[in-house]
Design a protein around this motif. Structure first.
Motif, mmCIF file in Angstrom:
data_model
loop_
_atom_site.group_PDB
_atom_site.id
_atom_site.type_symbol
_atom_site.label_atom_id
_atom_site.label_comp_id
_atom_site.label_asym_id
_atom_site.label_seq_id
_atom_site.Cartn_x
_atom_site.Cartn_y
_atom_site.Cartn_z
ATOM 1 N N VAL A 22 0.861 -1.175 0.000
ATOM 2 C CA VAL A 22 0.000 0.000 0.000
ATOM 3 C C VAL A 22 0.899 1.227 0.000
ATOM 4 C CG1 VAL A 22 -1.810 1.274 1.184
ATOM 5 C CG2 VAL A 22 -1.790 -1.230 1.293
ATOM 6 N N GLY A 29 -5.293 4.498 3.251
ATOM 7 C CA GLY A 29 -4.254 3.483 3.112
ATOM 8 C C GLY A 29 -4.184 2.559 4.310
ATOM 9 N N ALA A 102 -2.616 4.795 -2.564
ATOM 10 C CA ALA A 102 -3.648 5.455 -1.751
ATOM 11 C C ALA A 102 -3.164 6.823 -1.284
ATOM 12 C CB ALA A 102 -4.037 4.576 -0.565
#
Length: 323
Positions: A22, A29, A102
């Motif tokens: 991520v 996130g 993210a």
């Protein structure tokens, strides 16, 4: 078969990648990382510096501990946190089968982040963006493997949401779409598949409703409480459009509205009231004040405060600024 039993059956049939990355460990996130940890993956979160990485770890640990306390996982917090890694370099993604970007909803920021992430990935890995509105084809334009890129739009707060929007670009390979759909099911959420278009399905519909609610408040049609009650009690929405805007963030909603206005025309033009409130720093829950006052603005990471903790602001921002 019960919903819980069906979720267990799906998770047993479809596994998430052993390692998931991520890029960006903020609220979204952290929620995404938490979801894949609970599904059995080792998760690497990459942040811009050590301080941000430490903050991301703290958010995810808080969410993990909350899941353990609620009994939503049979594993202990120590077992789950042992599979969490944080880093400040995308090299940490080298062994990941899936990496989800993210970072904040800014086209150039996301495009740069995706290029950096892709540079570290194996050819077999899948790269996804958590964008809520930006064109997947635009973001794929400079990638070396656009066929292995797509959108995976999670919703806030991730632990409580049941939906992930799987957004397909023109070049996205069918097997990549199928894999993403399976991974979403494996983390206990429902995938919907949407072709690349401004705002996709969810943001386009949600922003349209939210902007009209803001215009109604701006025009003095009804109070924020009554506008929200109309949708909650009349249409069975779980939360009203103004309270939801506070939870999403007025700045986030403004950014999406501006993007949709640029691509879809005047029906998505942001109301003057929204621009004014953002300029004044009234961003919703995260700033402590938006359409409602939020006394718990510094609440637990990766979980939304109950709607009952918000109280309407007494004086709406004036719409004279940014005419």
């Amino acid at each position: 078969m019960s919903d819980v039993a069906e979720q267990v059956r799906v998770r047993e049939q479809v596994r998430v990648p052993d390692r998931v990355g991520v890029l960006g460990g903020g609220r979204m996130g952290a929620g995404i990382a938490h979801a894949f940890l609970l599904a059995g993956a080792t998760v690497t979160v990459v942040e811009r510096d050590g301080e941000a990485a430490d903050a991301a770890r703290a958010r995810i640990q808080s969410a993990v501990e909350a899941s353990v306390q609620r009994g939503t996982t049979a594993l202990g917090a120590d077992d789950l946190e042992a599979r969490l890694e944080t880093a400040t370099d995308v090299g940490g993604f080298a062994a990941c089968g899936l990496v989800i970007e993210a970072v904040p909803e800014d086209r150039s920021l996301k495009a740069d982040a995706l290029l950096r992430a892709e540079s570290a990935l194996a050819d077999s890995a899948v790269l996804a963006s958590n964008t809520s509105s930006i064109s997947i084809d635009e973001l794929a334009a400079d990638l070396r493997s656009p066929g292995r890129f797509l959108g995976m739009h999670f919703f806030n707060p991730v632990p409580a949401s049941a939906l992930v929007e799987v957004v397909t670009g023109a070049a996205t390979l069918p097997e990549v779409v199928a894999a993403a759909q399976g991974w979403v099911s494996a983390i206990g959420k429902t995938p919907i598949t949407v072709a690349d278009a401004p705002g996709f399905a969810s943001s386009r519909l949600g922003v349209a409703l939210g902007l009209e609610a803001i215009r109604m408040l701006e025009d003095g049609v009804a109070s924020a409480d009554d506008i929200d009650a109309a949708m909650v009690l009349g249409y069975k929405h779980p939360v009203g459009p103004l309270r939801l805007t506070d939870l999403v963030g007025l700045d986030v909603r403004l950014g999406i509205a501006e993007y949709l206005h640029e691509h879809l025309g005047p029906r998505f033009e942001p109301p003057a009231l929204l621009r004014t409130m953002v300029a004044e720093g009234r961003l919703g829950r995260k700033s402590g004040r938006g359409f409602y006052d939020w006394p718990d603005a510094q609440g637990a990471p990766a979980s939304a405060a109950p709607a009952t903790t918000a109280t309407p602001t007494t004086t709406p921002a004036t719409p004279e600024v940014h005419r």
